[in-house]
Design an enzyme around this catalytic site. Structure first.
Site, mmCIF file in Angstrom:
data_model
loop_
_atom_site.group_PDB
_atom_site.id
_atom_site.type_symbol
_atom_site.label_atom_id
_atom_site.label_comp_id
_atom_site.label_asym_id
_atom_site.label_seq_id
_atom_site.Cartn_x
_atom_site.Cartn_y
_atom_site.Cartn_z
ATOM 1 N N ASP A 143 -11.957 5.711 3.290
ATOM 2 C CA ASP A 143 -12.831 6.598 4.071
ATOM 3 C C ASP A 143 -13.798 5.762 4.927
ATOM 4 O O ASP A 143 -13.908 5.955 6.156
ATOM 5 C CB ASP A 143 -13.605 7.477 3.078
ATOM 6 C CG ASP A 143 -14.277 8.671 3.710
ATOM 7 O OD1 ASP A 143 -14.044 8.942 4.900
ATOM 8 O OD2 ASP A 143 -15.049 9.347 3.000
ATOM 9 N N ILE B 216 -4.538 0.874 6.646
ATOM 10 C CA ILE B 216 -4.114 2.119 7.305
ATOM 11 C C ILE B 216 -4.822 2.316 8.648
ATOM 12 O O ILE B 216 -4.279 2.989 9.537
ATOM 13 C CB ILE B 216 -4.327 3.328 6.358
ATOM 14 C CG1 ILE B 216 -3.470 4.518 6.798
ATOM 15 C CG2 ILE B 216 -5.794 3.714 6.256
ATOM 16 C CD1 ILE B 216 -3.397 5.631 5.775
ATOM 17 N N GLY C 193 -8.144 4.737 -5.889
ATOM 18 C CA GLY C 193 -9.208 3.744 -5.765
ATOM 19 C C GLY C 193 -10.412 4.163 -6.593
ATOM 20 O O GLY C 193 -10.360 4.214 -7.824
#
Ligand code: ADP
Length: 169
Positions: free
Chosen positions: A34, A11, A124
């Site tokens: 993240d 992403i 995840g």
């Protein structure tokens, strides 16, 4: 009319108006998507997250909510941080996962974003079963009342891609 596309990949490489981050409530970075967003996006994102923590998000971002920052060095204008629920087989937290998608689109609308890339939130480290995560993601985005024209789900591996493809129909 919002179009939905599935993309296999990373992403942080997407060229869209807004990239959604599966953040944690601290907003101060973590693993998975993240960590990847902060690594590629550079320190400007974390600086803005720190400012949010020092102002209106003193206690962090609640599960199911969303907030935007700069996208730093990403090929995007904004990162929309949202906090998915941790999967718990003894408690139905689906409404919170749906809220992540809805609230992210609401924030994207406020920004004027036309294209938004989502990861498979909570699937995840937070342990949500991929097939159910895909169902909630697609149902929620399809039902959303949004001016966003293009939503893409960016799936990191084949298993995630296949789960979303099976649900997209
Ligand atoms: P959560 O804590 O919400 O579960 P994770 O980042 O651990 O968040 O995982 C969410 C999903 O994002 C998982 O399916 C994981 O495989 C995927 N993922 C991890 N890195 C990337 C990336 N760079 N691009 C897209 N998806 C990613």
């Amino acid at each position: 009319m919002t179009t939905i596309a599935l993309v296999r990949g990373d992403i942080t490489r997407r060229r869209v108006d807004a990239v959604v981050n599966a953040a944690n409530s601290s907003l101060l970075g973590g693993g998975g998507v993240d960590g990847a967003i902060h690594r590629r996006g550079g320190p400007a994102i974390l600086e803005e997250c720190r400012r949010l923590r020092a102002s209106e998000y003193g206690r962090g971002l609640a599960t199911g909510q969303a907030v935007a920052t700069t996208a730093g060095n990403l090929d995007a204008r904004w990162v929309v941080h949202t906090v998915g629920p941790v999967f718990d087989p003894s408690e139905d937290r689906s409404a919170l996962l749906a809220s992540c998608y809805r609230e992210s689109l609401r924030v994207a609308d406020e920004l004027g974003a036309r294209s938004v890339a989502f990861p498979a939130i909570s699937t995840g480290i937070y342990g949500w079963p991929m097939d159910d995560g895909a169902r909630i993601a697609l149902e929620t985005v399809r039902a959303a009342d949004t001016a966003v024209e293009e939503v893409e789900f960016v799936l990191f591996d084949e298993r995630a891609y296949e789960a979303f493809a099976a649900r997209l129909g």
